[in-house]
Design a protein around this motif. Structure first.
Motif, PDB file in Angstrom:
ATOM      1  N   UNK A  90       3.245   5.744  -5.765  1.00 37.96           N
ATOM      2  CA  UNK A  90       3.112   5.935  -7.123  1.00 37.96           C
ATOM      3  C   UNK A  90       1.880   6.760  -7.695  1.00 37.96           C
ATOM      4  N   UNK A  91       0.986   6.868  -6.792  1.00 33.12           N
ATOM      5  CA  UNK A  91      -0.226   7.775  -6.985  1.00 33.12           C
ATOM      6  C   UNK A  91       0.055   9.105  -6.987  1.00 33.12           C
ATOM      7  N   UNK A  92       1.197   9.411  -5.957  1.00 36.32           N
ATOM      8  CA  UNK A  92       1.559  10.797  -6.345  1.00 36.32           C
ATOM      9  C   UNK A  92       2.724  11.198  -7.281  1.00 36.32           C
ATOM     10  N   UNK A 112       0.548  -1.223  -0.097  1.00 33.75           N
ATOM     11  CA  UNK A 112      -0.123   0.062   0.043  1.00 33.75           C
ATOM     12  C   UNK A 112       0.842   1.236   0.088  1.00 33.75           C
ATOM     13  N   UNK A 113       2.114   1.156   0.680  1.00 31.08           N
ATOM     14  CA  UNK A 113       3.020   2.296   0.611  1.00 31.08           C
ATOM     15  C   UNK A 113       3.579   2.597  -1.010  1.00 31.08           C
ATOM     16  N   UNK A 126       9.491   2.027  -5.128  1.00 30.31           N
ATOM     17  CA  UNK A 126      10.080   1.379  -3.976  1.00 30.31           C
ATOM     18  C   UNK A 126      10.968   1.894  -3.105  1.00 30.31           C
ATOM     19  N   UNK A 127      12.015   2.810  -3.886  1.00 32.03           N
ATOM     20  CA  UNK A 127      12.979   3.254  -2.954  1.00 32.03           C
ATOM     21  C   UNK A 127      12.636   4.947  -2.780  1.00 32.03           C
ATOM     22  N   UNK A 128      11.377   5.219  -3.072  1.00 33.80           N
ATOM     23  CA  UNK A 128      10.707   6.497  -2.844  1.00 33.80           C
ATOM     24  C   UNK A 128      11.773   7.757  -3.157  1.00 33.80           C
ATOM     25  N   UNK A 137      12.698   0.565 -13.735  1.00 35.13           N
ATOM     26  CA  UNK A 137      13.330   1.989 -13.499  1.00 35.13           C
ATOM     27  C   UNK A 137      12.032   2.566 -12.517  1.00 35.13           C
ATOM     28  N   UNK A 138      10.795   2.497 -13.206  1.00 33.31           N
ATOM     29  CA  UNK A 138       9.738   2.952 -12.516  1.00 33.31           C
ATOM     30  C   UNK A 138       9.614   2.222 -11.024  1.00 33.31           C
TER      31      UNK A 138
END
Length: 259
Positions: free
Chosen positions: A104-106, A98-99, A222-224, A216-217
């Protein structure tokens, strides 16, 4: 930092959903205009327009005919979980936490010939309408003319929300052409390129490059990552940053053999 990717021709509306969270696309009124045009096309028209087989043309004629609002989880699916091409194989959003979805949503957007610009969790119904399609409409002779400045305006709004106006272009040329560069309010546009060693030189091989864009995405999400220079740390599937081949904001990543 905002990243943008292309959609995919292949779709998956069957696999279990990794999240129940969803949002609504913001450009559905424009999508409806395109659907109204597409509903007038026969399967033969679609086959000719899209250069697809009769079977695929028939499928898409049915999709256009069935398309309707409002969207709900009963008749639509989150975009990032619906697209199923090479980029999305690399992205592998089905394994997101969920994190990950929140980030991703942002920070991620998906370009679309039908929906304009999508957030990952925006619901969509099945379609096939590539950005390069020369579909005559009330605004012009193709989808680039139809969308005009709309996609760029939406991109600028998303960039403003990031706070740094850095765009990471992981989309194909066909789709990124829908963004009006002169109107784009970005301070940097970073375009990662992925090349493999073949015949004694580094070459961009389409299949590998598409999957690497998804990787890459995923790496960013995942690493924000929030800073452009952090992209150079990408070291997935055997790729690494190649300073010698990189120039300005064209970041080149190479590998000698598939990992």
């Amino acid at each position: 930092m905002l990243l943008v990717v292309s959609p995919a021709k292949n779709l998956d509306f069957e696999s279990p959903l990794a999240t129940e969270t969803f949002t609504q696309p913001t450009m559905l009124e424009h999508s409806q205009e395109l659907i109204d045009v597409c509903k007038t096309l026969t399967p033969a028209d679609i086959s000719s327009l899209m250069s697809v087989s009769d079977k695929i043309a028939g499928l898409n004629a049915a999709r256009f005919g069935e398309w309707h609002t409002p969207f709900s989880p009963d008749n639509a699916r989150q975009a990032v979980l619906a697209f199923n091409g090479d980029v999305y194989t690399g992205l592998d959003a089905a394994t997101f936490s969920e994190k990950d979805f929140d980030f991703a949503q942002q920070h991620m957007r998906i370009l679309s010939g039908l929906y304009g610009l999508l957030k990952p969790l925006d619901l969509m119904q099945a379609y096939r309408l590539e950005m390069g399609t020369k579909l005559a409409n009330e605004r012009g002779n193709n989808l680039y003319q139809f969308w005009g400045e709309l996609i760029t305006d939406a991109m600028n709004k998303a960039l403003a929300e990031q706070g740094d106006k850095v765009l990471v272009n992981l989309a194909s040329n066909e789709y990124f052409k829908s963004v009006k560069k002169k109107s784009l309010d970005a301070e940097r546009v970073i375009t990662p390129q992925f090349k493999d060693w073949k015949n004694s030189q580094y070459k961009m091989i389409s299949f590998f490059a598409k999957k690497a864009r998804g990787l890459m995405a995923r790496f960013i999400i995942q690493h924000q990552l929030t800073e452009a220079e952090q992209l150079k740390g990408f070291d997935v599937a055997g790729y690494s940053y190649n300073e010698e081949l990189s120039k300005g904001d064209d970041f080149v990543f190479t590998r000698r053999e598939e990992a």
